[in-house]
Design a protein around this motif. Sequence first.
Motif, PDB file in Angstrom:
ATOM      1  N   THR A 150      38.210  29.054  46.250  1.00 52.02           N
ATOM      2  CA  THR A 150      38.108  30.153  47.205  1.00 52.02           C
ATOM      3  C   THR A 150      38.142  31.477  46.457  1.00 52.02           C
ATOM      4  OG1 THR A 150      39.255  28.858  48.907  1.00 52.02           O
ATOM      5  CG2 THR A 150      39.103  31.238  49.242  1.00 52.02           C
ATOM      6  N   ILE A 151      37.141  32.294  46.693  1.00 49.68           N
ATOM      7  CA  ILE A 151      37.105  33.635  46.107  1.00 49.68           C
ATOM      8  C   ILE A 151      37.585  34.640  47.144  1.00 49.68           C
ATOM      9  CG2 ILE A 151      34.677  34.023  46.726  1.00 49.68           C
ATOM     10  CD1 ILE A 151      34.382  35.599  44.082  1.00 49.68           C
ATOM     11  N   SER A 152      38.343  35.623  46.691  1.00 43.48           N
ATOM     12  CA  SER A 152      38.816  36.676  47.582  1.00 43.48           C
ATOM     13  C   SER A 152      38.968  37.951  46.768  1.00 43.48           C
ATOM     14  CB  SER A 152      40.146  36.281  48.232  1.00 43.48           C
ATOM     15  OG  SER A 152      41.148  36.082  47.244  1.00 43.48           O
ATOM     16  N   ARG A 153      39.200  39.045  47.451  1.00 44.15           N
ATOM     17  CA  ARG A 153      39.367  40.323  46.763  1.00 44.15           C
ATOM     18  C   ARG A 153      40.343  41.197  47.506  1.00 44.15           C
ATOM     19  NH1 ARG A 153      33.617  42.790  46.222  1.00 44.15           N
ATOM     20  NH2 ARG A 153      34.765  44.574  45.359  1.00 44.15           N
ATOM     21  N   ASP A 154      40.981  42.090  46.762  1.00 43.24           N
ATOM     22  CA  ASP A 154      41.865  43.103  47.310  1.00 43.24           C
ATOM     23  C   ASP A 154      41.337  44.439  46.808  1.00 43.24           C
ATOM     24  OD1 ASP A 154      43.868  44.902  47.954  1.00 43.24           O
ATOM     25  OD2 ASP A 154      45.496  43.520  47.473  1.00 43.24           O
ATOM     26  N   ASN A 155      40.562  45.116  47.633  1.00 40.56           N
ATOM     27  CA  ASN A 155      39.933  46.355  47.186  1.00 40.56           C
ATOM     28  C   ASN A 155      40.949  47.471  46.934  1.00 40.56           C
ATOM     29  OD1 ASN A 155      37.363  45.269  47.127  1.00 40.56           O
ATOM     30  ND2 ASN A 155      36.843  45.943  49.194  1.00 40.56           N
ATOM     31  N   ALA A 156      42.086  47.412  47.589  1.00 43.97           N
ATOM     32  CA  ALA A 156      43.122  48.420  47.369  1.00 43.97           C
ATOM     33  C   ALA A 156      43.729  48.291  45.977  1.00 43.97           C
ATOM     34  CB  ALA A 156      44.201  48.296  48.424  1.00 43.97           C
ATOM     35  N   LYS A 157      43.660  47.072  45.414  1.00 46.71           N
ATOM     36  CA  LYS A 157      44.229  46.820  44.087  1.00 46.71           C
ATOM     37  C   LYS A 157      43.159  46.585  43.027  1.00 46.71           C
ATOM     38  CE  LYS A 157      48.570  44.939  45.866  1.00 46.71           C
ATOM     39  NZ  LYS A 157      49.518  43.790  45.868  1.00 46.71           N
ATOM     40  N   ASN A 158      41.898  46.804  43.391  1.00 47.44           N
ATOM     41  CA  ASN A 158      40.791  46.632  42.433  1.00 47.44           C
ATOM     42  C   ASN A 158      40.831  45.256  41.764  1.00 47.44           C
ATOM     43  OD1 ASN A 158      40.195  49.254  43.090  1.00 47.44           O
ATOM     44  ND2 ASN A 158      40.146  50.011  40.983  1.00 47.44           N
ATOM     45  N   THR A 159      41.079  44.227  42.545  1.00 52.72           N
ATOM     46  CA  THR A 159      41.268  42.894  41.985  1.00 52.72           C
ATOM     47  C   THR A 159      40.483  41.858  42.784  1.00 52.72           C
ATOM     48  OG1 THR A 159      43.481  43.519  41.226  1.00 52.72           O
ATOM     49  CG2 THR A 159      42.977  41.171  41.298  1.00 52.72           C
ATOM     50  N   VAL A 160      39.915  40.903  42.048  1.00 53.34           N
ATOM     51  CA  VAL A 160      39.261  39.764  42.668  1.00 53.34           C
ATOM     52  C   VAL A 160      39.956  38.503  42.178  1.00 53.34           C
ATOM     53  CG1 VAL A 160      37.475  39.627  40.873  1.00 53.34           C
ATOM     54  CG2 VAL A 160      37.029  38.655  43.131  1.00 53.34           C
ATOM     55  N   PHE A 161      40.013  37.497  43.047  1.00 55.30           N
ATOM     56  CA  PHE A 161      40.750  36.269  42.746  1.00 55.30           C
ATOM     57  C   PHE A 161      39.838  35.057  42.875  1.00 55.30           C
ATOM     58  CE2 PHE A 161      44.719  38.509  42.894  1.00 55.30           C
ATOM     59  CZ  PHE A 161      44.570  39.463  43.890  1.00 55.30           C
ATOM     60  N   LEU A 162      40.219  34.006  42.194  1.00 58.82           N
ATOM     61  CA  LEU A 162      39.581  32.714  42.370  1.00 58.82           C
ATOM     62  C   LEU A 162      40.673  31.660  42.446  1.00 58.82           C
ATOM     63  CD1 LEU A 162      36.805  31.285  42.588  1.00 58.82           C
ATOM     64  CD2 LEU A 162      37.031  30.746  40.142  1.00 58.82           C
ATOM     65  N   GLN A 163      40.904  31.154  43.645  1.00 58.92           N
ATOM     66  CA  GLN A 163      41.868  30.071  43.843  1.00 58.92           C
ATOM     67  C   GLN A 163      41.145  28.753  43.619  1.00 58.92           C
ATOM     68  OE1 GLN A 163      45.267  30.144  44.593  1.00 58.92           O
ATOM     69  NE2 GLN A 163      45.148  27.926  44.251  1.00 58.92           N
ATOM     70  N   MET A 164      41.646  27.967  42.686  1.00 54.03           N
ATOM     71  CA  MET A 164      40.993  26.709  42.322  1.00 54.03           C
ATOM     72  C   MET A 164      41.941  25.561  42.614  1.00 54.03           C
ATOM     73  SD  MET A 164      39.134  27.845  38.753  1.00 54.03           S
ATOM     74  CE  MET A 164      40.667  27.942  37.846  1.00 54.03           C
ATOM     75  N   ASN A 165      41.562  24.713  43.542  1.00 54.81           N
ATOM     76  CA  ASN A 165      42.358  23.546  43.922  1.00 54.81           C
ATOM     77  C   ASN A 165      41.603  22.265  43.571  1.00 54.81           C
ATOM     78  OD1 ASN A 165      44.261  25.304  45.060  1.00 54.81           O
ATOM     79  ND2 ASN A 165      43.227  25.256  47.050  1.00 54.81           N
ATOM     80  N   SER A 166      42.339  21.162  43.560  1.00 52.25           N
ATOM     81  CA  SER A 166      41.736  19.855  43.270  1.00 52.25           C
ATOM     82  C   SER A 166      40.875  19.902  42.016  1.00 52.25           C
ATOM     83  CB  SER A 166      40.900  19.384  44.469  1.00 52.25           C
ATOM     84  OG  SER A 166      41.686  19.321  45.644  1.00 52.25           O
ATOM     85  N   LEU A 167      41.419  20.473  40.981  1.00 52.90           N
ATOM     86  CA  LEU A 167      40.657  20.658  39.750  1.00 52.90           C
ATOM     87  C   LEU A 167      40.276  19.332  39.112  1.00 52.90           C
ATOM     88  CD1 LEU A 167      42.564  23.755  38.415  1.00 52.90           C
ATOM     89  CD2 LEU A 167      40.085  23.625  38.695  1.00 52.90           C
ATOM     90  N   LYS A 168      39.115  19.339  38.492  1.00 51.33           N
ATOM     91  CA  LYS A 168      38.568  18.151  37.830  1.00 51.33           C
ATOM     92  C   LYS A 168      38.324  18.460  36.354  1.00 51.33           C
ATOM     93  CE  LYS A 168      35.962  17.065  42.047  1.00 51.33           C
ATOM     94  NZ  LYS A 168      34.613  16.798  42.606  1.00 51.33           N
ATOM     95  N   PRO A 169      38.300  17.449  35.503  1.00 50.51           N
ATOM     96  CA  PRO A 169      38.025  17.708  34.078  1.00 50.51           C
ATOM     97  C   PRO A 169      36.716  18.451  33.859  1.00 50.51           C
ATOM     98  CG  PRO A 169      38.905  15.501  34.348  1.00 50.51           C
ATOM     99  CD  PRO A 169      38.697  16.047  35.733  1.00 50.51           C
ATOM    100  N   GLU A 170      35.736  18.233  34.712  1.00 56.94           N
ATOM    101  CA  GLU A 170      34.456  18.932  34.560  1.00 56.94           C
ATOM    102  C   GLU A 170      34.525  20.413  34.927  1.00 56.94           C
ATOM    103  OE1 GLU A 170      35.044  16.073  36.263  1.00 56.94           O
ATOM    104  OE2 GLU A 170      33.786  15.982  38.075  1.00 56.94           O
ATOM    105  N   ASP A 171      35.651  20.871  35.448  1.00 56.95           N
ATOM    106  CA  ASP A 171      35.846  22.304  35.686  1.00 56.95           C
ATOM    107  C   ASP A 171      36.299  23.032  34.414  1.00 56.95           C
ATOM    108  OD1 ASP A 171      37.264  21.418  38.843  1.00 56.95           O
ATOM    109  OD2 ASP A 171      35.261  22.249  38.490  1.00 56.95           O
ATOM    110  N   SER A 191      32.668  44.143  50.847  1.00 54.61           N
ATOM    111  CA  SER A 191      33.749  44.253  51.831  1.00 54.61           C
ATOM    112  C   SER A 191      34.622  43.010  51.879  1.00 54.61           C
ATOM    113  CB  SER A 191      33.162  44.494  53.219  1.00 54.61           C
ATOM    114  OG  SER A 191      32.414  43.353  53.617  1.00 54.61           O
ATOM    115  N   GLY A 192      34.171  41.960  51.183  1.00 57.52           N
ATOM    116  CA  GLY A 192      34.872  40.689  51.244  1.00 57.52           C
ATOM    117  C   GLY A 192      34.438  39.823  52.412  1.00 57.52           C
ATOM    118  N   GLY A 193      33.487  40.316  53.200  1.00 59.98           N
ATOM    119  CA  GLY A 193      33.083  39.587  54.387  1.00 59.98           C
ATOM    120  C   GLY A 193      32.172  38.410  54.129  1.00 59.98           C
ATOM    121  N   GLY A 194      31.502  38.407  52.989  1.00 57.72           N
ATOM    122  CA  GLY A 194      30.584  37.313  52.688  1.00 57.72           C
ATOM    123  C   GLY A 194      30.905  36.698  51.346  1.00 57.72           C
ATOM    124  N   THR A 195      30.851  35.375  51.276  1.00 57.43           N
ATOM    125  CA  THR A 195      31.105  34.651  50.034  1.00 57.43           C
ATOM    126  C   THR A 195      30.042  33.586  49.837  1.00 57.43           C
ATOM    127  OG1 THR A 195      32.579  33.075  51.143  1.00 57.43           O
ATOM    128  CG2 THR A 195      33.608  35.016  50.135  1.00 57.43           C
TER     129      THR A 195
END
Length: 127
Positions: free
Chosen positions: A72-93, A57-61
């Motif tokens: 931050t992970i999120s999803r849009d079930n109406a669009k069958n899509t999941v996202f991963l927003q990545m901020n403050s990226l580091k070389p080890e990512d 349901s997107g309620g738990g992460t």
Amino acid sequence: QVQLVESGGGLVQAGGSLRLSCAASGRTFSIFSSYTMGWFRQAPGEEREFVAGIQRSGGGTYYTDSVKGRFTISRDNAKNTVFLQMNSLKPEDTAVYYCAARDGAYILTSTGAYKYWGQGTQVTVSS
């Protein structure tokens, strides 16, 4: 045909941001909201590791410690899509990032718990 297709990877400088998307298609994903979704990554010479997961349901992460507060992970079930927003990226990512799906209610961190996988998208963070 079952498909998970990732997009949004690329080259970014340390401190920058990227947003990954994973679109699900196919008969198996006709009810996308019934799948728990996860993001994993694999660096050269390393094992594939869990990054983040989101309940149906997107309620738990859940996040691995190294990305908490930055990703931050999120999803849009109406669009069958999941996202991963990545901020403050580091070389080890730097890694190939994969999305994965499992038809259970819980977020699990092992690769074996996920039945469906995308082909991966490369994320490279320069210092």
